[in-house]
Design a protein around this motif. Sequence first.
Motif, PDB file in Angstrom:
ATOM      1  N   ILE A  13       0.836  -1.193   0.000  1.00  0.00           N
ATOM      2  CA  ILE A  13       0.000   0.000   0.000  1.00  0.00           C
ATOM      3  C   ILE A  13       0.875   1.250   0.000  1.00  0.00           C
ATOM      4  CG2 ILE A  13      -1.641   1.348   1.389  1.00  0.00           C
ATOM      5  CD1 ILE A  13      -3.003  -1.235   2.125  1.00  0.00           C
ATOM      6  N   ALA A  14       1.958   1.221   0.766  1.00  0.00           N
ATOM      7  CA  ALA A  14       2.890   2.350   0.768  1.00  0.00           C
ATOM      8  C   ALA A  14       3.544   2.525  -0.598  1.00  0.00           C
ATOM      9  CB  ALA A  14       3.945   2.151   1.852  1.00  0.00           C
ATOM     10  N   GLU A  15       3.847   1.418  -1.257  1.00  0.00           N
ATOM     11  CA  GLU A  15       4.437   1.507  -2.588  1.00  0.00           C
ATOM     12  C   GLU A  15       3.455   2.121  -3.581  1.00  0.00           C
ATOM     13  OE1 GLU A  15       5.732  -2.437  -3.458  1.00  0.00           O
ATOM     14  OE2 GLU A  15       7.532  -2.289  -2.196  1.00  0.00           O
ATOM     15  N   CYS A  16       2.182   1.724  -3.480  1.00  0.00           N
ATOM     16  CA  CYS A  16       1.160   2.334  -4.341  1.00  0.00           C
ATOM     17  C   CYS A  16       1.025   3.820  -4.034  1.00  0.00           C
ATOM     18  CB  CYS A  16      -0.184   1.636  -4.145  1.00  0.00           C
ATOM     19  SG  CYS A  16      -0.304   0.006  -4.909  1.00  0.00           S
ATOM     20  N   ALA A  17       1.011   4.151  -2.746  1.00  0.00           N
ATOM     21  CA  ALA A  17       0.897   5.560  -2.362  1.00  0.00           C
ATOM     22  C   ALA A  17       2.051   6.366  -2.943  1.00  0.00           C
ATOM     23  CB  ALA A  17       0.853   5.684  -0.842  1.00  0.00           C
ATOM     24  N   TYR A  18       3.253   5.812  -2.874  1.00  0.00           N
ATOM     25  CA  TYR A  18       4.411   6.500  -3.443  1.00  0.00           C
ATOM     26  C   TYR A  18       4.202   6.777  -4.928  1.00  0.00           C
ATOM     27  CZ  TYR A  18       9.064   7.284  -5.323  1.00  0.00           C
ATOM     28  OH  TYR A  18      10.132   7.817  -5.991  1.00  0.00           O
ATOM     29  N   GLU A  19       3.735   5.775  -5.668  1.00  0.00           N
ATOM     30  CA  GLU A  19       3.520   5.951  -7.103  1.00  0.00           C
ATOM     31  C   GLU A  19       2.471   7.022  -7.386  1.00  0.00           C
ATOM     32  OE1 GLU A  19       4.853   4.375 -10.059  1.00  0.00           O
ATOM     33  OE2 GLU A  19       6.430   4.124  -8.553  1.00  0.00           O
ATOM     34  N   TYR A  20       1.347   6.957  -6.671  1.00  0.00           N
ATOM     35  CA  TYR A  20       0.269   7.915  -6.924  1.00  0.00           C
ATOM     36  C   TYR A  20       0.684   9.332  -6.557  1.00  0.00           C
ATOM     37  CZ  TYR A  20      -3.140   4.192  -7.864  1.00  0.00           C
ATOM     38  OH  TYR A  20      -3.826   3.135  -8.395  1.00  0.00           O
ATOM     39  N   PHE A  21       1.246   9.508  -5.386  1.00  0.00           N
ATOM     40  CA  PHE A  21       1.652  10.854  -4.982  1.00  0.00           C
ATOM     41  C   PHE A  21       2.743  11.407  -5.895  1.00  0.00           C
ATOM     42  CE2 PHE A  21      -0.285   9.931  -0.750  1.00  0.00           C
ATOM     43  CZ  PHE A  21      -1.016  11.107  -0.617  1.00  0.00           C
ATOM     44  N   THR A  22       3.667  10.545  -6.329  1.00  0.00           N
ATOM     45  CA  THR A  22       4.777  10.991  -7.154  1.00  0.00           C
ATOM     46  C   THR A  22       4.327  11.409  -8.544  1.00  0.00           C
ATOM     47  OG1 THR A  22       6.361   9.614  -5.945  1.00  0.00           O
ATOM     48  CG2 THR A  22       7.000  10.308  -8.163  1.00  0.00           C
ATOM     49  N   HIS A  23       3.428  10.643  -9.136  1.00  0.00           N
ATOM     50  CA  HIS A  23       3.074  10.848 -10.539  1.00  0.00           C
ATOM     51  C   HIS A  23       1.737  11.545 -10.753  1.00  0.00           C
ATOM     52  CE1 HIS A  23       6.537   8.515 -11.779  1.00  0.00           C
ATOM     53  NE2 HIS A  23       6.181   7.558 -10.944  1.00  0.00           N
ATOM     54  N   ASP A  24       0.962  11.749  -9.688  1.00  0.00           N
ATOM     55  CA  ASP A  24      -0.372  12.319  -9.884  1.00  0.00           C
ATOM     56  C   ASP A  24      -0.751  13.246  -8.732  1.00  0.00           C
ATOM     57  OD1 ASP A  24      -2.838  12.675 -11.230  1.00  0.00           O
ATOM     58  OD2 ASP A  24      -3.789  11.080 -10.064  1.00  0.00           O
ATOM     59  N   SER A  25       0.196  14.012  -8.250  1.00  0.00           N
ATOM     60  CA  SER A  25      -0.092  14.999  -7.207  1.00  0.00           C
ATOM     61  C   SER A  25       0.995  16.061  -7.213  1.00  0.00           C
ATOM     62  CB  SER A  25      -0.180  14.343  -5.825  1.00  0.00           C
ATOM     63  OG  SER A  25       1.089  14.195  -5.238  1.00  0.00           O
ATOM     64  N   GLU A  26       0.800  17.089  -6.415  1.00  0.00           N
ATOM     65  CA  GLU A  26       1.794  18.146  -6.279  1.00  0.00           C
ATOM     66  C   GLU A  26       2.817  17.837  -5.185  1.00  0.00           C
ATOM     67  OE1 GLU A  26       2.070  20.793  -8.309  1.00  0.00           O
ATOM     68  OE2 GLU A  26       0.459  19.811  -9.453  1.00  0.00           O
ATOM     69  N   TYR A  27       2.692  16.682  -4.567  1.00  0.00           N
ATOM     70  CA  TYR A  27       3.602  16.331  -3.479  1.00  0.00           C
ATOM     71  C   TYR A  27       4.932  15.794  -3.997  1.00  0.00           C
ATOM     72  CZ  TYR A  27       0.306  16.866   0.406  1.00  0.00           C
ATOM     73  OH  TYR A  27      -0.541  17.380   1.357  1.00  0.00           O
ATOM     74  N   ASP A  28       5.957  16.041  -3.226  1.00  0.00           N
ATOM     75  CA  ASP A  28       7.285  15.477  -3.444  1.00  0.00           C
ATOM     76  C   ASP A  28       7.595  14.555  -2.270  1.00  0.00           C
ATOM     77  OD1 ASP A  28       9.938  14.969  -4.123  1.00  0.00           O
ATOM     78  OD2 ASP A  28      10.664  16.844  -3.242  1.00  0.00           O
ATOM     79  N   VAL A  29       7.581  13.251  -2.509  1.00  0.00           N
ATOM     80  CA  VAL A  29       7.863  12.285  -1.443  1.00  0.00           C
ATOM     81  C   VAL A  29       9.358  12.323  -1.124  1.00  0.00           C
ATOM     82  CG1 VAL A  29       7.765   9.872  -0.718  1.00  0.00           C
ATOM     83  CG2 VAL A  29       5.948  10.811  -2.179  1.00  0.00           C
TER      84      VAL A  29
END
Length: 225
Positions: A13-29
Motif C-alpha cells: 500500500i505504501a508503494e502504491c501511495a508512493y507511485e500515486y503521490f509521485t506521478h499524480d499529485s503536487e507532493y514530493d515524497v
Amino acid sequence: MGSKLIIFGLSNIAECAYEYFTHDSEYDVVAFTVDKDFVPERAEHFNKPIVPFDKLLGLYPADQYDVFVAVGSQYLNRFRAEKVSAVKAMGYSLASYVSSRAFVWPNVVLGEHVFIQEDNTIQPFAKIGSNVTLWAGNHIGHASVIEDNCFVTSHVVISGHCRIGENSFVGVNASIADCVEIGRDNLIGMGAIISKNTPDNSLYSTKKTDIAKISARKFCKVEDV
C-alpha cells in the motif's frame, strides 16, 4: 515542486501511495517512516531514506512536511487510525490523495486523509469521512455517507442514500442496495450482497466457488497433446 511528503509504511500500500503521490499529485515524497522495530537493514526505499517513527519529528519538522499513513485495514482499520492520531499529535498535517482519474461531483464532501484511486465515481451529495480508503473502481451513490476509518476495496457498488458505519471494511465486488445502513465495525466480504440494514460488529461472507468435477479442457473439448 509541491509540498514535501513523508509516507508512513513500507508495504505494498505504501508503494502504491508512493507511485500515486509521485506521478499524480503536487507532493514530493522525501522519506518513508515506520516504527523503529520494523526499520529494515536497508537504508532506503525508492531511493528515499527510511526513518524510525520516533525520530521523525527531530529530522523532519512538522511545519515543513506533511505525512500520509499508507496502512491497510488491519484490526478493522484501527491501526491506521492510531497512526493517524499519533501523526496529528506530533503536529503534522495529513495529506490526501484523490486521483485525477476519479469522478468526484463538486458538492461531495471529503474528510481529511483520504486515499481515492482511479475510476471511483462519487455522485452528488455524497460524504466521505476522514481516513477513508477507496481503492480503484468503486461506485458511491448519491447522498451516501462513508464514515471515518473505512476501507472500500475495488468494484464495490454502494447505492444511493446508504451509510457505511465507521471502521468498516467492504470487500471486492460487494453490492449494497439503496438506503441501506451498514453498522460500525462491519466486515463485508468479497461478493456479498447487502439489501437490509446491518447491526454493529457484523461479518458477512460468501461461499467460495467449488471446483467442478469436469476439467476445463474436457468441458471445452480440447484434445490433450
